[in-house]
Structure formats: structure tokens, C-alpha cells
Design a protein around this motif. Structure first.
Motif, mmCIF file in Angstrom:
data_model
loop_
_atom_site.group_PDB
_atom_site.id
_atom_site.type_symbol
_atom_site.label_atom_id
_atom_site.label_comp_id
_atom_site.label_asym_id
_atom_site.label_seq_id
_atom_site.Cartn_x
_atom_site.Cartn_y
_atom_site.Cartn_z
ATOM 1 N N LEU A 129 5.244 -5.366 2.205
ATOM 2 C CA LEU A 129 5.374 -6.237 2.794
ATOM 3 C C LEU A 129 4.353 -6.884 4.356
ATOM 4 C CD1 LEU A 129 9.069 -6.723 2.496
ATOM 5 C CD2 LEU A 129 7.080 -7.417 0.661
ATOM 6 N N ASP A 130 3.500 -7.462 4.447
ATOM 7 C CA ASP A 130 2.969 -7.930 6.133
ATOM 8 C C ASP A 130 3.617 -8.813 6.956
ATOM 9 O OD1 ASP A 130 2.911 -9.971 5.365
ATOM 10 O OD2 ASP A 130 0.795 -10.732 4.121
ATOM 11 N N ARG A 131 3.198 -8.767 7.980
ATOM 12 C CA ARG A 131 4.486 -9.302 8.920
ATOM 13 C C ARG A 131 4.841 -11.258 8.653
ATOM 14 N NH1 ARG A 131 2.701 -8.882 14.696
ATOM 15 N NH2 ARG A 131 3.927 -11.050 14.782
ATOM 16 N N ASP A 132 3.883 -11.476 7.797
ATOM 17 C CA ASP A 132 4.777 -12.771 6.910
ATOM 18 C C ASP A 132 5.735 -12.477 5.677
ATOM 19 O OD1 ASP A 132 3.394 -14.123 9.120
ATOM 20 O OD2 ASP A 132 1.581 -13.583 7.392
ATOM 21 N N GLY A 133 5.945 -11.199 5.693
ATOM 22 C CA GLY A 133 6.862 -10.945 4.717
ATOM 23 C C GLY A 133 6.023 -11.347 3.223
ATOM 24 N N ALA A 134 5.251 -11.315 3.372
ATOM 25 C CA ALA A 134 4.323 -11.721 1.408
ATOM 26 C C ALA A 134 4.218 -9.894 1.356
ATOM 27 C CB ALA A 134 2.981 -12.278 1.860
ATOM 28 N N ALA A 135 4.947 -10.116 -0.141
ATOM 29 C CA ALA A 135 3.656 -8.585 -1.139
ATOM 30 C C ALA A 135 2.393 -8.188 -0.761
ATOM 31 C CB ALA A 135 4.597 -8.641 -2.130
ATOM 32 N N ARG A 136 2.543 -6.818 -0.404
ATOM 33 C CA ARG A 136 0.866 -6.827 -0.773
ATOM 34 C C ARG A 136 0.366 -5.625 -1.010
ATOM 35 N NH1 ARG A 136 -2.293 -8.874 4.654
ATOM 36 N NH2 ARG A 136 -4.074 -7.417 4.007
ATOM 37 N N GLU A 137 -0.893 -5.278 -1.370
ATOM 38 C CA GLU A 137 -1.234 -3.833 -1.964
ATOM 39 C C GLU A 137 -2.945 -3.568 -1.421
ATOM 40 O OE1 GLU A 137 1.115 -2.637 -6.237
ATOM 41 O OE2 GLU A 137 -1.156 -2.981 -6.129
ATOM 42 N N LEU A 138 -2.294 -1.592 -1.581
ATOM 43 C CA LEU A 138 -4.247 -1.572 -0.213
ATOM 44 C C LEU A 138 -4.651 -0.707 -0.518
ATOM 45 C CD1 LEU A 138 -5.682 -2.072 2.306
ATOM 46 C CD2 LEU A 138 -3.895 -0.880 3.398
ATOM 47 N N GLU A 139 -5.614 -0.155 -1.366
ATOM 48 C CA GLU A 139 -6.160 0.946 -0.903
ATOM 49 C C GLU A 139 -6.469 1.862 -0.024
ATOM 50 O OE1 GLU A 139 -7.188 2.053 -5.713
ATOM 51 O OE2 GLU A 139 -8.876 3.241 -4.798
ATOM 52 N N ALA A 140 -6.346 2.739 0.049
ATOM 53 C CA ALA A 140 -7.066 3.393 1.460
ATOM 54 C C ALA A 140 -7.481 4.709 1.516
ATOM 55 C CB ALA A 140 -5.749 3.358 2.078
ATOM 56 N N GLU A 141 -9.123 4.687 2.196
ATOM 57 C CA GLU A 141 -9.269 6.012 1.779
ATOM 58 C C GLU A 141 -9.767 6.698 3.437
ATOM 59 O OE1 GLU A 141 -13.115 5.944 -0.148
ATOM 60 O OE2 GLU A 141 -13.814 4.404 0.689
ATOM 61 N N GLY A 142 -10.428 7.780 3.539
ATOM 62 C CA GLY A 142 -10.859 8.668 4.946
ATOM 63 C C GLY A 142 -10.032 8.119 5.353
ATOM 64 N N LEU A 143 -10.030 7.848 7.224
ATOM 65 C CA LEU A 143 -8.916 8.241 7.863
ATOM 66 C C LEU A 143 -7.215 7.044 8.189
ATOM 67 C CD1 LEU A 143 -7.568 9.671 11.082
ATOM 68 C CD2 LEU A 143 -9.101 7.444 12.500
ATOM 69 N N LEU A 144 -7.661 5.247 7.139
ATOM 70 C CA LEU A 144 -6.924 5.079 7.432
ATOM 71 C C LEU A 144 -5.458 5.524 6.425
ATOM 72 C CD1 LEU A 144 -5.506 2.451 7.151
ATOM 73 C CD2 LEU A 144 -6.945 1.374 5.434
ATOM 74 N N ALA A 145 -6.193 6.163 4.874
ATOM 75 C CA ALA A 145 -5.350 6.773 3.801
ATOM 76 C C ALA A 145 -4.329 7.888 4.457
ATOM 77 C CB ALA A 145 -5.768 7.692 2.882
ATOM 78 N N THR A 146 -5.291 8.972 5.625
ATOM 79 C CA THR A 146 -4.261 9.997 6.394
ATOM 80 C C THR A 146 -3.729 9.234 7.532
ATOM 81 O OG1 THR A 146 -6.148 11.336 6.542
ATOM 82 C CG2 THR A 146 -5.044 11.642 8.053
ATOM 83 N N CYS A 147 -3.877 8.213 8.457
ATOM 84 C CA CYS A 147 -3.347 7.742 9.063
ATOM 85 C C CYS A 147 -1.057 6.649 8.373
ATOM 86 C CB CYS A 147 -3.770 6.723 9.879
ATOM 87 S SG CYS A 147 -2.911 6.475 11.498
#
Ligand code: K1U
Ligand code: ZN
Length: 185
Positions: A115-133
Motif C-alpha cells: 500500500l502506498d502513503r495514500d493507502g492505494a494498492a500497488r505492485e512494483l518490480e525492482a532490480e539492482g539496489l532497490l531490490a536489495t534494499c
């Protein structure tokens, strides 16, 4: 908005499994804002709520480099819905284990539902440092710290070092050699 103290090893709260957020309301947004302030002040690139002693499933990340505009990301109740077979290795650090770094191998890419800061459901595909973090911060929500992914020998040495430092910080006078006390008087 406020900068809050970051808890460090061996604080037992780092082992807690954080509770899901029922509603993304103003209190959760205020928590996320405090987490961002605390992360920017540290400085760091991510922070989980438990690192400021709040056992809720909230994490923040900002991978913007120095001199770039800030890119704050807030993830509430994040879940990993897919991981790649391919892995990557990153020399990780943690604001709760200051100045200690070790290589950790994790899936190179992940898909996260949140959920984002507005409470909306979201999906995100991440790679690199974002995936690690994301994986590092989501571990915090489950009471796992990055040293749980390294060898037992290295982990035990690290815990011993931080336990000793915490004891010294709690009672420094008891560890001061008598000759130093005499010089200082
Ligand atoms: O969870 C944390 O304690 C934050 C941690 C996030 C992280 C770092 C590296 C790999 C995975 C997750 C940190 O932010 S440690 C500090 C750090 O990496 C950093 C600090 C200043 C500039 C750039 C990086
Ligand atoms: Zn961490």
C-alpha cells in the motif's frame, strides 16, 4: 516531523515480527514522515519502522544520490509476490548495526505488492539496489537482520562486539582503567 533514535544491536526489538497496518491514516503518514527524516539524518537509503522501535509493517526507501532531488518511497504492508532465480551480491550495511558491512546474496529481482502513503494498492518490480534494499527492509519487518544471512562465525563475532559496546555505553566508569581516572582527576 521528527528525527527519532535508531535502535541498535543487540536490542531485542530487532527480532520482533511487526504487525500489519489496518488503515493508512494520518498517524501512519506521520510515522512514515518521521522515518524519512530519521533516514535522511542518519544518513541511510532505507529504514523499517521497528528500527525506531515501532513494530508496524512500514518501510521507507530513497535511493537518490547526493545532489539529486529526493525520491522518497513509502511501503505499507509490503509482500514479495515473486523473486528471480538469478541472485546478486551486495556489500550491505544497516543503521542498526553501524559501521559493519558484509556481502549478502539475495534474489536479483523481486516483485512487491504494497500500500502506498495514500493507502492505494500497488505492485512494483525492482532490480539492482532497490531490490536489495527492499529485501533488507522487509527482513526487518520479520525480525531478521542482514547478519542472519552471513556465516555463523562472523555473526557471533559481530553480536559479541555490539553487545560489549552496549554494555560499555551503559556503564563506562566501571570499564575505565584506574590510572586513567587518576590522570583525569
Ligand atoms: O535498514 C537499514 O538499516 C538501512 C540500510 C539500508 C541498506 C543498505 C545497503 C544494502 C541494503 C540495505 C542503510 O541505509 S545503511 C547506510 C547506507 O547504505 C548508505 C548511507 C549513506 C549513503 C549511501 C548508503
Ligand atoms: Zn537494516
Amino acid at each position: 516531523m521528527a528525527i527519532r533514535p535508531i535502535i541498535t544491536l543487540p536490542d531485542p526489538r530487532l527480532k520482533l515480527v511487526s504487525e500489519p497496518v489496518a488503515v493508512v491514516d494520518d498517524a501512519i503518514r506521520a510515522l512514515a514522515d518521521d522515518m524519512l527524516d530519521t533516514m535522511y539524518d542518519a544518513p541511510g537509503i532505507g529504514l523499517a519502522a521497528i528500527q525506531i522501535g515501532v513494530a508496524r509493517r512500514v518501510l521507507v526507501i530513497d535511493l537518490a544520490k547526493e545532489g539529486e532531488d529526493r525520491q522518497p518511497m513509502v511501503f505499507v504492508n509490503p509482500e514479495i509476490v515473486w523473486t528471480s532465480e538469478e541472485t546478486s551480491v551486495y556489500d550491505e550495511g544497516c543503521l542498526s548495526i553501524p559501521e559493519y558491512y558484509e556481502e549478502v546474496e539475495r534474489p536479483a529481482r523481486v516483485r512487491v505488492r504494497f500500500l502506498d502513503r495514500d493507502g492505494a494498492a500497488r505492485e512494483l518490480e525492482a532490480e539492482g539496489l532497490l531490490a536489495t534494499c527492499l529485501q533488507h527492509e522487509m527482513d526487518h519487518l520479520n525480525g531478521i537482520v542482514f547478519i542472519d544471512h552471513i556465516s555463523r562465525l562472523k555473526r557471533e563475532r559481530c553480536i559479541k562486539k555490539f553487545t560489549k559496546a552496549a554494555k560499555f555505553a551503559a556503564a563506562p566508569a566501571a570499564h575505565t582503567p584506574p590510572d586513567r581516572v587518576a590522570h583525569e582527576l
